[in-house]
Design a protein around this motif. Sequence first.
Motif, short mmCIF file in Angstrom:
data_model
loop_
_atom_site.label_atom_id
_atom_site.label_comp_id
_atom_site.label_asym_id
_atom_site.label_seq_id
_atom_site.Cartn_x
_atom_site.Cartn_y
_atom_site.Cartn_z
N VAL A 106 -81.36 33.48 -31.96
CA VAL A 106 -81.78 34.54 -32.89
C VAL A 106 -80.67 35.51 -33.25
O VAL A 106 -80.81 36.25 -34.22
N ARG B 54 -87.67 23.62 -28.14
CA ARG B 54 -87.01 24.00 -29.40
C ARG B 54 -86.20 25.28 -29.21
O ARG B 54 -86.76 26.35 -28.99
N LYS C 166 -97.25 21.52 -28.61
CA LYS C 166 -95.93 21.46 -29.25
C LYS C 166 -94.84 21.83 -28.26
O LYS C 166 -95.09 22.57 -27.30
N LEU D 195 -84.17 28.49 -30.35
CA LEU D 195 -84.08 29.37 -31.51
C LEU D 195 -83.04 30.45 -31.19
O LEU D 195 -83.33 31.40 -30.47
N PHE E 179 -86.40 31.34 -27.22
CA PHE E 179 -85.58 32.28 -27.98
C PHE E 179 -84.31 32.57 -27.19
O PHE E 179 -84.38 32.86 -25.99
N SER F 3 -96.48 23.94 -25.23
CA SER F 3 -97.62 24.86 -25.29
C SER F 3 -98.39 24.55 -26.56
O SER F 3 -97.79 24.38 -27.63
N GLY F 4 -99.69 24.47 -26.44
CA GLY F 4 -100.51 24.16 -27.61
C GLY F 4 -100.16 22.83 -28.24
O GLY F 4 -100.32 22.63 -29.44
N THR G 148 -99.65 31.20 -21.65
CA THR G 148 -99.52 31.04 -23.09
C THR G 148 -98.06 30.86 -23.48
O THR G 148 -97.15 31.14 -22.71
N GLY G 149 -97.85 30.43 -24.71
CA GLY G 149 -96.51 30.37 -25.28
C GLY G 149 -96.38 31.35 -26.43
O GLY G 149 -97.38 31.89 -26.92
N LEU G 150 -95.14 31.59 -26.82
CA LEU G 150 -94.88 32.42 -28.00
C LEU G 150 -94.13 31.52 -28.98
O LEU G 150 -93.05 31.01 -28.65
N ALA G 151 -94.69 31.35 -30.16
CA ALA G 151 -94.14 30.33 -31.07
C ALA G 151 -94.01 30.84 -32.49
O ALA G 151 -94.80 31.66 -32.94
N ILE G 152 -92.99 30.33 -33.14
CA ILE G 152 -92.89 30.44 -34.59
C ILE G 152 -93.58 29.21 -35.15
O ILE G 152 -93.16 28.08 -34.86
N THR G 153 -94.64 29.42 -35.91
CA THR G 153 -95.44 28.30 -36.39
C THR G 153 -95.18 28.06 -37.88
O THR G 153 -94.67 28.90 -38.59
N LYS G 154 -95.55 26.87 -38.30
CA LYS G 154 -95.44 26.55 -39.72
C LYS G 154 -96.34 25.37 -40.04
O LYS G 154 -96.46 24.47 -39.24
#
Lengths: 213, 213
Positions: free
Chosen positions: A175, A171, A144, A173, A149, A141-142, A207-213
Amino acid sequence: MTDITIIGNGNMARGIASRAIAAGKKVEILGQDAAKAQALANELGADVSFGTTAGAPQGSIVVLAVPFDAAKAVVSAYGDQLAGKTVVDITNPVNFETFDSLVVEPGSSAAEEIAALAPAGVNVVKAFNTTFASTLVAGESGGKPLDVFIAGDNAEATQAVSSFVSAAGMRPLVVGPLKRSRELEGFQFVVMTMQANPAFADFNWDTGLAITK
Amino acid sequence: MTDITIIGNGNMARGIASRAIAAGKKVEILGQDAAKAQALANELGADVSFGTTAGAPQGSIVVLAVPFDAAKAVVSAYGDQLAGKTVVDITNPVNFETFDSLVVEPGSSAAEEIAALAPAGVNVVKAFNTTFASTLVAGESGGKPLDVFIAGDNAEATQAVSSFVSAAGMRPLVVGPLKRSRELEGFQFVVMTMQANPAFADFNWDTGLAITK
């Protein structure tokens, strides 16, 4: 030998099966309706087996790619046939009548309710509840890799799901314990309301839900 | 004339003030300690005014950039001095002793508790609880404008916060009524546990939370 059993033959079943195949896993599709399970299996590839939920699941990972009520029914019906397996709950227990709350009580979660129905020795893991089907088919998504989760109480089981997610190019995660499903389900409910809200013209269940950095 | 009052002089105050200044807003920093408020104001620029919370806030938007307990105390102390204003709650009511739950009951939220303490005519809006301070200073995460999730019951107030967020170069996502703060706070709690978890070596209180596409 089957690695992953997917219960269901809808869009989420297709999405997760696509990732599993990309990871080189041997996949089995089980549905209530043999013809629909066969249709999805054939679409996915010659190597994908199929059957009905009258038969026992063969994979060490069993993904419940069905809505919450159906997931509960599947776990209840299989009972001890799930012993020793990692059972993946992907559901979002949204109240679709009001679209203003979940159908599970505050301080609970679909994953915990499903786990409560499973016999001892069945390891329920929450995963894929924040990944819409279309993003799973793409695996990203986007631009990446998708964030997946994962929550669960058994370290071996969460590791098995995490390894699958990594192998499938996403990826993982992890949690925390299964009760973190409360927060995963709660937030995805909000994400779902945005998809349904015309104010978010760009958000169309894609859409995706992401932890970005 | 002051546009935005920021209560607090810590990292979140600095981050939100930085964005407000980037948006061309006239900012006021109010702290319990005048010297600390002055130090932050001076650091931010000559145009930033300062004072103590003994004085009434001048901005039409008042950001409570303090922890949950302090935010409640500020709202109680100001009372009618907040009438007509948009009060932004940014808090995450995490139980830092156990780091395993929130200090608000399931089915409630910090934002709703703060709103319950405010007199009629004060519009509490949830925002900036998923944006870590360092990402606010930059205004972006992963090369994209920060997503700022916003929840509130008064359309004019949520619009005011949304406009500020847009003007500051971030993406406002107005997700629904104030009670959606439950899900925003719940998920950010999970994000915070990941920052504190050595298993996530890359996450060091410097990540963003984004809806991707």
